[in-house]
Design a protein around this motif. Sequence first.
Motif, PDB file in Angstrom:
ATOM      1  N   PHE A  26       8.924  -0.850  12.970  1.00 44.01           N
ATOM      2  CA  PHE A  26       8.417   0.383  13.563  1.00 44.01           C
ATOM      3  C   PHE A  26       7.494   1.037  12.545  1.00 44.01           C
ATOM      4  O   PHE A  26       7.873   1.211  11.396  1.00 44.01           O
ATOM      5  N   VAL A  27       6.296   1.385  12.973  1.00 42.52           N
ATOM      6  CA  VAL A  27       5.326   2.035  12.100  1.00 42.52           C
ATOM      7  C   VAL A  27       5.061   3.430  12.644  1.00 42.52           C
ATOM      8  O   VAL A  27       4.812   3.599  13.842  1.00 42.52           O
ATOM      9  N   GLY A  28       5.143   4.438  11.786  1.00 41.88           N
ATOM     10  CA  GLY A  28       4.876   5.794  12.241  1.00 41.88           C
ATOM     11  C   GLY A  28       4.787   6.775  11.102  1.00 41.88           C
ATOM     12  O   GLY A  28       4.935   6.424   9.933  1.00 41.88           O
ATOM     13  N   ARG A  29       4.574   8.037  11.483  1.00 46.60           N
ATOM     14  CA  ARG A  29       4.524   9.113  10.495  1.00 46.60           C
ATOM     15  C   ARG A  29       5.905   9.756  10.335  1.00 46.60           C
ATOM     16  O   ARG A  29       6.226  10.229   9.276  1.00 46.60           O
ATOM     17  N   VAL A  90      13.577   0.804   4.781  1.00 48.14           N
ATOM     18  CA  VAL A  90      12.533   1.812   4.945  1.00 48.14           C
ATOM     19  C   VAL A  90      11.529   1.610   3.828  1.00 48.14           C
ATOM     20  O   VAL A  90      11.913   1.464   2.667  1.00 48.14           O
ATOM     21  N   MET A  91      10.246   1.588   4.192  1.00 46.99           N
ATOM     22  CA  MET A  91       9.214   1.440   3.163  1.00 46.99           C
ATOM     23  C   MET A  91       7.991   2.272   3.512  1.00 46.99           C
ATOM     24  O   MET A  91       7.731   2.550   4.678  1.00 46.99           O
ATOM     25  N   VAL A  92       7.290   2.672   2.465  1.00 45.87           N
ATOM     26  CA  VAL A  92       6.016   3.371   2.626  1.00 45.87           C
ATOM     27  C   VAL A  92       4.922   2.307   2.654  1.00 45.87           C
ATOM     28  O   VAL A  92       4.928   1.388   1.837  1.00 45.87           O
ATOM     29  N   ILE A  93       4.017   2.438   3.621  1.00 45.68           N
ATOM     30  CA  ILE A  93       2.877   1.524   3.716  1.00 45.68           C
ATOM     31  C   ILE A  93       1.596   2.357   3.665  1.00 45.68           C
ATOM     32  O   ILE A  93       1.618   3.556   3.957  1.00 45.68           O
ATOM     33  N   PRO A  94       0.471   1.748   3.310  1.00 46.65           N
ATOM     34  CA  PRO A  94      -0.789   2.498   3.346  1.00 46.65           C
ATOM     35  C   PRO A  94      -1.051   3.006   4.758  1.00 46.65           C
ATOM     36  O   PRO A  94      -0.570   2.441   5.736  1.00 46.65           O
ATOM     37  N   ASP A  95      -1.829   4.088   4.858  1.00 43.52           N
ATOM     38  CA  ASP A  95      -2.210   4.597   6.165  1.00 43.52           C
ATOM     39  C   ASP A  95      -3.024   3.507   6.873  1.00 43.52           C
ATOM     40  O   ASP A  95      -3.834   2.825   6.248  1.00 43.52           O
ATOM     41  N   ILE A  96      -2.780   3.321   8.144  1.00 48.33           N
ATOM     42  CA  ILE A  96      -3.437   2.234   8.874  1.00 48.33           C
ATOM     43  C   ILE A  96      -4.259   2.793  10.025  1.00 48.33           C
ATOM     44  O   ILE A  96      -4.012   3.913  10.491  1.00 48.33           O
ATOM     45  N   CYS A  97      -5.224   2.018  10.487  1.00 52.08           N
ATOM     46  CA  CYS A  97      -6.027   2.409  11.649  1.00 52.08           C
ATOM     47  C   CYS A  97      -5.714   1.530  12.856  1.00 52.08           C
ATOM     48  O   CYS A  97      -6.052   1.879  13.976  1.00 52.08           O
ATOM     49  N   SER A  98      -5.079   0.372  12.627  1.00 47.82           N
ATOM     50  CA  SER A  98      -4.742  -0.505  13.750  1.00 47.82           C
ATOM     51  C   SER A  98      -3.712  -1.533  13.298  1.00 47.82           C
ATOM     52  O   SER A  98      -3.528  -1.756  12.105  1.00 47.82           O
TER      53      SER A  98
END
Length: 136
Positions: A26-29, A90-98
């Motif tokens: 799951f990817v989100g803010r 849980v991990m932090v990932i770079p901000d993504i556009c797609s």
Amino acid sequence: MENSNWEKIVHVKSSLEPKKNQYAMFVGRWQPLHLSHQALFQQALDDGKNLLICVRDGEVNDKNPFTANEVKKNIEDTYPFLIEYGIMQVMVIPDICSIEFGRGVGYDIIEHIPPTEIGEVSATKIREQLRKEGKL
């Protein structure tokens, strides 16, 4: 929150069988993590899946009042036992556009559509309430 009324749409079906110890990503803010997010996660947990929660590392602003590391800690504090037992990471990932993929990716791409009462939960309204209470 009731989870049984969620609709699932499989946009891409894997050509491979799932393996033990794989994760649903799951990817989100998650700004902030709220009951609708938790109900979404519960869908995968109810299917017996492990969870990989990816927190997008975007800039802090009115829509994103928490740093990615604060969000990560909040999620970890909410699910300590799932994390301890390896059911959730849980991990932090770079901000993504797609999110893009090629053919034969080896995993399903599933959209979860919540029932109305869950879909109406608004992180914007939650942030506004936190500001009124002086918690932001």
